[in-house]
Design a protein around this motif. Structure first.
Motif: not given
Ligand code: BV8
Length: 243
Positions: A125-144, A151-153
């Motif tokens: 995630c952009f603010d805290q760097g919390h790792p996300a379990p996977d790369f959500p396959d969505t067009d709009a930016v998902p949330r932590c 979320l960001r790469p």
């Protein structure tokens, strides 16, 4: 290849390798310097790969990375990646440092790859760097799920610091190696671009695998192995360890 090049790699105690986008070109991944293709041709990577670009238009930047990540599903390591994995089995010590975010070195069997610029398969995630379990396959930016920030790469954008431990290990390898092998990089992006200079200043052998000499240094200890990595690296191994 020259007898001096073959003797240097055969007799190496510690080979430090730095790869850039060029080693993945023959896997079908466009290099950073190649113009972005298709719809993305209107952008420069430096204009999209920044925190400011993400804050300005998160959906646009997210979509760019989502497309790049989806494209990774169709690409494979090439003979250049496999040759480096084989080289690690031939020399006493090898440190592999990459600027690439495509994960192809690990897929080719290289272990303990030092990823200076992160990895496209990981998301945080952009603010805290919390790792996300996977790369959500969505067009709009998902949330932590933990803090709700976008979320960001998990890659290093321009203007962001590199992972301190990765950079420290890469600099230590450049400071200890007796052969520095630079493969497929334009030496434009810092601080990775300074790594070969650490080796050059020590007077150790530097080998540059690149079809182009543009932006590459030259000198008595610098061997330019001109050509694509997918051909040159397997050739280097065949000549150094025939049969
Ligand atoms: C930072 C992830 C502290 C994202 C990438 C001096 C010191 C410190 C910083 C700076 C400095 N000067 C400028 C800076 C700022 C900046 C920078 O370097 N800018 C450049 C544009 C001048 N650096 C940073 O921001 C870094 N952070 O230092 O933090 C700081 C911060 C602010 C201000 C001061 C200090 C972070 C940089 C990381 C950026 N993220 N990637 C993503 O992928 O989306 S970088 C990106 O470029 C890729 O990782 C890529 O790998 C990398 C470098 O490019 P190359 O790999 O070299 O690829 P390129 O296309 O350029 O060249 C390909 C080469 O392959 C060519 O030579 C070609 O001839 C060759 N080739 C082609 N085909 C083949 C081949 N070779 C072999 N075989 C083939 N078949």
């Amino acid at each position: 290849m020259s007898p001096a090049t073959i003797a240097a790699i055969r007799g190496a105690r510690h080979v430090a390798v730095l790869t850039g986008a060029g080693i993945s070109a023959e896997s079908g991944i466009p290099t950073f310097r190649d113009a972005l293709t298709g719809w993305w041709a209107r952008f420069r990577p430096e204009d999209l790969a920044t925190p400011e670009a993400f804050q300005r238009d998160p959906d646009l930047v997210w979509r760019w990375y989502r497309e790049r990540r989806l494209r990774l599903r169709d690409v494979m390591p090439n003979p250049g990646h496999y040759a480096l994995a084989e080289l690690a089995r031939r020399v006493p010590s090898l440190t592999l440092v990459t600027q690439n975010v495509d994960g192809l070195h690990a897929r080719a069997g290289s272990a303990d790859v030092i990823e200076l610029h992160g990895n496209l398969a990981r998301v945080k995630c952009f603010d805290q760097g919390h790792p996300a379990p996977d790369f959500p396959d969505t067009d709009a930016v998902p949330r932590c799920a933990l803090c709700g920030s976008p979320l960001r790469p998990d890659v290093v954008w321009f203007g962001e610091l590199l992972p301190a431990d990765a950079l420290r290990r890469a600099q230590a390898a450049a400071g200890d190696c007796d052969v520095f092998l630079s493969v497929g990089t334009s030496n434009l992006v810092e601080p990775a671009a300074s790594l070969p200079w650490i080796a050059t200043r020590r007077g150790v052998t530097v080998m540059i695998v690149n079809p182009s000499a543009t932006g590459q240094s030259s000198g008595p200890n610098i061997h330019h192995l001109a050509g694509p990595a997918g051909r040159v690296l397997p050739e280097l191994l065949r000549e150094a360890w025939p049969g």
